[in-house]
Design a protein around this motif. Structure first.
Motif, short mmCIF file in Angstrom:
data_model
loop_
_atom_site.label_atom_id
_atom_site.label_comp_id
_atom_site.label_asym_id
_atom_site.label_seq_id
_atom_site.Cartn_x
_atom_site.Cartn_y
_atom_site.Cartn_z
N GLU A 103 -39.95 -10.34 47.30
CA GLU A 103 -39.46 -11.59 46.69
C GLU A 103 -38.16 -12.06 47.35
OE1 GLU A 103 -40.68 -13.87 44.50
OE2 GLU A 103 -42.48 -12.65 44.88
N ARG A 104 -37.26 -11.12 47.53
CA ARG A 104 -35.97 -11.46 48.15
C ARG A 104 -36.16 -12.01 49.57
NH1 ARG A 104 -32.84 -6.31 48.38
NH2 ARG A 104 -30.98 -7.49 48.82
N TYR A 105 -37.10 -11.38 50.29
CA TYR A 105 -37.32 -11.82 51.66
C TYR A 105 -37.89 -13.23 51.67
CZ TYR A 105 -38.42 -11.46 56.60
OH TYR A 105 -38.44 -11.67 57.95
N LYS A 106 -38.82 -13.48 50.71
CA LYS A 106 -39.43 -14.81 50.62
C LYS A 106 -38.36 -15.86 50.30
CE LYS A 106 -43.26 -15.66 48.22
NZ LYS A 106 -44.35 -15.37 47.27
N ASN A 107 -37.49 -15.52 49.39
CA ASN A 107 -36.43 -16.46 49.01
C ASN A 107 -35.49 -16.75 50.19
OD1 ASN A 107 -37.39 -16.61 46.43
ND2 ASN A 107 -36.01 -15.04 45.62
N ARG A 108 -35.18 -15.69 50.92
CA ARG A 108 -34.27 -15.88 52.08
C ARG A 108 -34.93 -16.72 53.17
NH1 ARG A 108 -31.83 -10.55 52.28
NH2 ARG A 108 -33.40 -9.92 53.77
N ALA A 109 -36.21 -16.55 53.36
CA ALA A 109 -36.92 -17.26 54.42
C ALA A 109 -37.03 -18.75 54.10
CB ALA A 109 -38.31 -16.66 54.62
N GLY A 110 -37.00 -19.12 52.80
CA GLY A 110 -37.00 -20.53 52.40
C GLY A 110 -38.28 -21.23 52.82
N VAL A 111 -38.13 -22.40 53.48
CA VAL A 111 -39.32 -23.21 53.83
C VAL A 111 -40.22 -22.54 54.86
CG1 VAL A 111 -38.37 -25.48 53.26
CG2 VAL A 111 -37.88 -24.47 55.50
N SER A 112 -39.62 -21.64 55.64
CA SER A 112 -40.44 -20.99 56.67
C SER A 112 -41.18 -19.76 56.12
CB SER A 112 -39.58 -20.60 57.87
OG SER A 112 -38.54 -19.75 57.45
N ALA A 113 -41.23 -19.64 54.79
CA ALA A 113 -41.85 -18.45 54.18
C ALA A 113 -43.37 -18.55 54.12
CB ALA A 113 -41.29 -18.25 52.78
N LYS A 114 -43.91 -19.63 54.66
CA LYS A 114 -45.37 -19.84 54.56
C LYS A 114 -46.17 -18.74 55.23
CE LYS A 114 -46.13 -24.64 53.57
NZ LYS A 114 -46.64 -25.92 53.99
N PHE A 115 -45.60 -18.20 56.30
CA PHE A 115 -46.33 -17.15 57.03
C PHE A 115 -46.52 -15.90 56.18
CE2 PHE A 115 -42.04 -15.78 57.81
CZ PHE A 115 -42.11 -14.40 57.93
#
Lengths: 229, 321
Positions: free
Chosen positions: B105-117
């Motif tokens: 979850e934290r990684y997804k939040n940090r990645a922001g808009v580029s978290a689609k991958f």
């Protein structure tokens, strides 16, 4: 009063400039100091101004004991004397007024006092119409008179003139000597260091002859050729 | 007590002296300004790097990634051991455990808009491990001790189930930047010392020339009975004027250098500084106003010091009163 008691002066290179000089000049006296080049005349004036320190003996000048004077008192000693140089030493970028005022300025006198005394002393030397003249607009005699006004302006006890007629013609020399006589009559002690035999002979004043660092003669009247040679 | 009119006169004479030897005064100014600019520039660069480093969020965190397949008891045991180490060494501020899911979850939040991958991953094929993040005493703290941090790291490595590869930290970055700062400080100190000596010599010579030009005036002043301080003060004021004027010029130039040259360089424009520091892509610069007071005081102090010292030495050496 100026008093030399067994004063000797040896320069650091070993040259003996004065040897056991005993001499007393009372307040208000007029004295010529004569002698050949290297006889010790310049050293004697340097000692009076505490430009050089005596090597032995006692020297009292206008109430100061120069053999043990403290460094901070030297300016006070010098303020009791007015010095006139052979080459005038006027500042070319200053007017006659400014040259005289400068002597007061450097001892921290009030500007109001400077404005009062400078014109007075320029009048004393008959230069009331030359206040704004620069040195190169003045004759040799006028320059020397500015130098005298500058020496007098701080009201010293003693005036020391080093060859005051050396750089001016005969007529001007007489004029300068008359000025010195007038200054003497004001009660100032006047010491004139000179080579000019005519001047010394013309004025029947005390003449101290120095030869090889000793007083060769001390007499009233003209020049003593035998003593100097 | 010295008259105000006398003091004003002496200040005036100080200015006359500066302009009388215009070329030498200008040379003194140039050397002194260079000296001040080197001090100022190096100080601000070092301070900015330092501030950026210390304000980096994860700079004082050691990450312990837990291997796959540990039981809850084993994880608890690791936490207990970390607590014990903290008590023994005393430099652990806090520590936090994160599960695989929390890290995802934290990684997804940090990645922001580029978290689609990350959409291809879910709770069954989550590639991230569980972790414990140990925050130790801040680098900016007075209590900070680098040896304690290495001791902490060694103790963590000795915990059962944890290998060297499981521990990640930014100590290398910190050491690299600190080393760079030390080198820059040393270079700046040497350059400042050399230029300061040169500037002292140049000002000394300027004063010496002034003394020579005014030798007749000085002789006359002495014969009139001028005091030592009256004769010396204008020359000391001359030195101070050169020093203070240099400080003003240096401050103006320093502003220009900081706003238009250092900013570009540190923001990655030329990349020279940035490229030498791994993992830092751009530095945030403190505004020039943060340094203005300190620099003004330092430059004025340096100028005043250089002016007074050099003119005093020159007078002592060349002026007989």
């Amino acid at each position: 009063m100026i008093e030399f008691n067994d004063v000797s002066m040896v320069y650091p290179n070993g040259t003996v400039a004065l040897k056991n000089v005993n001499l007393k000049i009372e307040d208000g006296e007029f004295v010529f100091i004569v002698g050949q080049s290297g006889a010790g005349k310049t050293t004697l004036t340097k000692l009076l101004l505490r430009e050089e320190k005596i090597s032995a003996g006692k020297l009292h000048v206008n109430g100061f004991k120069l053999e043990k004077i403290r460094e901070r008192k030297i300016p006070k000693l010098r303020r009791t004397m007015g010095f006139v140089f052979q080459d005038f030493r006027l500042f070319d970028n200053k007017t006659a007024y400014e040259n005289v005022a400068f002597a007061m300025r450097v001892i921290g006198e009030k500007p109001s006092l400077i404005r009062k005394r400078v014109p007075f002393f320029l009048n004393v030397v008959n230069l009331s119409d030359k206040y704004d003249s620069f040195p190169d607009e003045l004759s040799g005699g006028e320059k020397q008179r500015v130098a005298f006004a500058r020496a007098l302006v701080n009201n010293p006890h003693t005036i020391i003139a080093d060859e005051p007629t050396g750089n001016i013609d005969c007529d001007m020399s007489c004029e300068i000597m008359e000025l010195l006589m007038r200054i003497n009559k004001l009660g100032k002690t006047v010491i004139v260091v000179t080579h000019d035999r005519d001047i010394v002979s013309r004025y029947k004043k005390r003449v101290i002859t120095i030869k090889d660092g000793v007083i060769a003669s001390d007499r009233i009247g003209g020049y003593d050729d035998n003593e100097e040679n | 007590m010295r008259r105000i009119s006398t003091f004003i006169y002496q200040i005036g004479q100080g200015f006359v002296g500066v302009f009388r030897n215009g070329v030498m005064s200008f040379a003194s100014l140039l050397v002194l300004v260079s000296c001040m600019l080197i001090v100022g520039t190096f100080y601000m660069v070092i301070d900015n790097i330092d501030k950026n480093l210390k304000s980096t969020d994860d700079i004082n965190i050691i990450y312990v990634y837990l291997p796959e397949g540990l039981t809850d008891e084993q994880t608890l045991d690791i936490n207990e051991q970390i607590k014990k180490i903290g008590e023994e060494i005393g430099n652990i501020v806090d520590w936090q455990s994160y599960s695989k899911e929390q890290n995802f979850e934290r990684y997804k939040n940090r990645a922001g808009v580029s978290a689609k991958f990350l959409d291809i991953y879910n709770e069954h094929n989550n590639p991230l491990p569980s972790s414990i993040e140990i925050r130790f005493t801040s680098f900016s703290s007075a209590d900070f001790n680098m040896d304690d941090v290495f001791k902490l790291k060694n103790r963590l490595e000795s915990i059962e189930y944890i290998s060297n590869e499981d521990i990640k930290e930014n100590l290398a970055l910190y050491e690299k930047v600190t080393g760079l700062n030390k080198t820059l400080t040393l270079v700046a100190a040497w350059m400042m010392a050399i230029l300061l000596v040169v500037s002292l010599f140049v000002i000394m010579n300027t004063i010496k020339l002034g003394l020579h030009a005014r030798r007749n005036e000085i002789t006359f002043m002495r014969y009139c009975g001028a005091t030592k301080s009256f004769i010396r003060t204008p020359f000391i004021i001359e030195g101070i004027i050169i020093g203070i004027f240099s400080a003003g010029v240096a401050l103006g130039l320093q502003y220009y250098i900081y706003e238009f040259i250092i900013s570009d360089a540190m923001a990655g424009g030329t990349g020279s500084i940035i490229e030498s520091i791994d993992s830092v892509t751009a530095l945030s610069l403190a505004p020039f106003s943060d340094y203005l007071q300190l620099l003004a005081a330092a430059f004025l102090g340096l100028g005043f010091f250089a002016g007074v010292i050099s003119s005093t030495i020159s007078l002592k050496k060349h002026l007989k009163v």
